[in-house]
Design a protein around this motif. Structure first.
Motif, PDB file in Angstrom:
ATOM      1  N   UNK A 229       0.871  -1.161   0.000  1.00  0.00           N
ATOM      2  CA  UNK A 229       0.000   0.000   0.000  1.00  0.00           C
ATOM      3  C   UNK A 229       0.917   1.223   0.000  1.00  0.00           C
ATOM      4  N   UNK A 230       0.342   2.387  -0.214  1.00  0.00           N
ATOM      5  CA  UNK A 230       1.151   3.599  -0.086  1.00  0.00           C
ATOM      6  C   UNK A 230       1.643   3.744   1.350  1.00  0.00           C
ATOM      7  N   UNK A 231       0.811   3.361   2.304  1.00  0.00           N
ATOM      8  CA  UNK A 231       1.201   3.468   3.714  1.00  0.00           C
ATOM      9  C   UNK A 231       2.432   2.614   4.016  1.00  0.00           C
ATOM     10  N   UNK A 232       2.451   1.373   3.554  1.00  0.00           N
ATOM     11  CA  UNK A 232       3.621   0.525   3.833  1.00  0.00           C
ATOM     12  C   UNK A 232       4.819   0.946   2.989  1.00  0.00           C
ATOM     13  N   UNK A 233       4.572   1.487   1.788  1.00  0.00           N
ATOM     14  CA  UNK A 233       5.678   1.949   0.953  1.00  0.00           C
ATOM     15  C   UNK A 233       6.395   3.133   1.593  1.00  0.00           C
TER      16      UNK A 233
ATOM     17  N   UNK B 275      -4.688  11.667  -0.377  1.00  0.00           N
ATOM     18  CA  UNK B 275      -5.925  11.104  -0.932  1.00  0.00           C
ATOM     19  C   UNK B 275      -5.859   9.581  -1.012  1.00  0.00           C
ATOM     20  N   UNK B 276      -4.717   9.044  -1.470  1.00  0.00           N
ATOM     21  CA  UNK B 276      -4.607   7.586  -1.593  1.00  0.00           C
ATOM     22  C   UNK B 276      -4.527   6.944  -0.215  1.00  0.00           C
ATOM     23  N   UNK B 277      -3.831   7.572   0.706  1.00  0.00           N
ATOM     24  CA  UNK B 277      -3.791   7.051   2.073  1.00  0.00           C
ATOM     25  C   UNK B 277      -5.199   6.977   2.655  1.00  0.00           C
ATOM     26  N   UNK B 278      -6.024   7.966   2.366  1.00  0.00           N
ATOM     27  CA  UNK B 278      -7.395   7.967   2.864  1.00  0.00           C
ATOM     28  C   UNK B 278      -8.205   6.834   2.239  1.00  0.00           C
ATOM     29  N   UNK B 279      -7.995   6.571   0.958  1.00  0.00           N
ATOM     30  CA  UNK B 279      -8.692   5.461   0.286  1.00  0.00           C
ATOM     31  C   UNK B 279      -8.302   4.126   0.903  1.00  0.00           C
ATOM     32  N   UNK B 280      -7.021   3.960   1.170  1.00  0.00           N
ATOM     33  CA  UNK B 280      -6.543   2.701   1.768  1.00  0.00           C
ATOM     34  C   UNK B 280      -7.136   2.501   3.161  1.00  0.00           C
TER      35      UNK B 280
END
Length: 419
Positions: free
Chosen positions: A225-229, A272-277
């Motif tokens: 995910x972007x979070x783990x990346x 925005x992508x973090x929020x989607x995840x």
């Protein structure tokens, strides 16, 4: 697997267990069909501390990549994707000027499919590619290529010899290395202190939402995910500054990072992508618990279709022999009685057999010669490109079958598809 390879936590939870399969690019020659074939567990787990999804590192990159069957240039859409990326990336990095001292490095550069566009612009570049055979193909295209795996030591050596890179590209490799921290440190060693690192990797969000379990295989050690990346990049001194959502490989993320000292604030797209995840539950176990049941349904639906076609006396052949296809074929237990053969544009695979399932791989022309009732498209992520390439099957009333995200059988009109 008892510990997360990124943060060291022992808080690991099961996501989906696909049994045991051979390495997905270990295509067999006819002489190997009577020999033993090793298979390894394929069990995806997630760390509930840093949320990096991962499989155990049961095979080494050296076993997989020293001699490799995948050549990027055989995908027309992928070559175009690379051309567009180069045009945008050199502009972002401020190096789109022939005759400058700019330097671009691509890690896992394959057969030069991307860097040839850099060479055409007159920009100094170097590919770092561990596979001897595809690296040789890159050099034949005029792309300077070092046959090596990236490590902190390799990155430092390249920097010492060639200077720091204004742009470092690592497309579709960040999942392929078990030593996430060491690889990221290698990227930092390559890049200039004010440079850019661009990484493309499949997005775990779309993998789960779209049932893309066939992209889980032994070459892919982790799924981001972007979070783990963000945490993975930080382990090597890099900071995420922007992200793009891409349609490639069924849904990928392009991560733009810079050395932490110059990175600045990330763009709104990152937030925005973090929020989607987070909304999808990917930072808690609830986002993962239903995936295994949906994977089982994909398997049942495909097997039901193939068995019923066989009982009706209809012929089904495959198109493509990608790594993802071998995860699907092995998990479903599909053999030549249900899928007579598959075809591939890559001559390297012709006359070989798929690992585990031992389905023959033939040239693409075989489809027109045999006129099968159905063509099972294994690289489903190239649906638009392959629908165009396979439009000729309408001549005898043949239909295309896409197994992911759910079974879809489509009739092909001349350059059109209708469900």
């Amino acid at each position: 697997m008892t510990r997360c390879r990124l943060c060291g936590s022992e808080a690991m939870a099961s996501v989906v267990d696909l049994g045991a399969t051979p390495p997905c690019e270990s295509f067999l020659s006819a002489d190997q069909l009577d020999e033993p074939e090793p298979a390894y567990p394929l069990h995806l787990q997630v760390c509930t501390d840093c949320w990096l999804a991962q499989i155990p590192p049961l095979i080494t990159p050296e076993e997989t990549f020293k001699e490799y069957a995948y050549f990027s240039s055989f995908s027309t859409s992928w070559v175009e994707h690379a051309r567009t990326f180069v045009a945008d990336a050199v502009q972002r990095a401020g190096i789109d000027a022939e005759g400058s001292d700019a330097f671009v490095v691509e890690v896992a550069s394959n057969d030069g499919y991307l860097l040839k566009h850099v060479v055409d612009r007159g920009i100094r570049c170097l590919g770092i590619e561990p596979s001897v055979n595809v690296g040789a193909a890159a050099r034949d295209k005029g792309v300077p290529t070092l046959t090596e795996f990236l490590s902190p030591e390799t990155g430092s050596a390249v920097r010492a010899e060639h200077g720091p890179a204004n742009l470092v590209v690592a497309n579709n490799v960040y999942a392929h290395i078990p030593d996430v921290v060491g690889f990221t440190q290698g990227l930092r060693a390559l890049v200039a202190d004010d440079g850019w690192v661009s990484i493309e990797v499949q997005h775990l969000l779309t993998l789960i939402e779209e049932n893309q379990y066939d992209t889980i295989y032994h070459e892919h050690f982790q799924y981001y995910t972007v979070a783990s990346a963000i945490q993975a990049l930080a382990s090597g001194g890099l900071t995420l500054v922007d992200v793009e959502l891409l349609p490639t490989h069924g849904g990928s993320i392009r991560l733009w990072s810079r050395p932490a000292e110059v990175a600045g604030e990330p763009t709104q797209r990152v937030a925005d992508v973090l929020a989607r995840e987070k909304a999808a539950g990917l930072q808690e176990l609830s986002g993962y618990t239903e995936f295994s049941a949906r994977v089982a349904k994909v398997r049942r639906d495909l097997l039901k279709f193939l068995i019923e076609a066989a009982e009706r006396g209809e012929t089904v052949v495959g198109y493509g022999a990608p790594g993802k296809g071998n995860t699907l074929l092995n998990h479903c237990g599909i053999r030549p009685d249900l899928l007579a053969y598959t075809v591939d544009r890559n001559p390297y695979k012709h006359g070989r057999f798929t690992p585990g399932t031992r389905i023959p791989i033939l040239p693409p022309e075989q489809i027109a010669a045999d006129k099968p009732d159905y063509v099972l498209v294994l690289p489903w992520n190239l649906r638009a490109e392959l629908t165009e390439q396979l439009s000729f099957v309408h001549e005898w009333g043949g239909r295309l079958v896409f197994p992911i995200p759910e079974l879809s059988v489509v009739e092909v009109a001349s350059r059109k598809v209708t469900a």
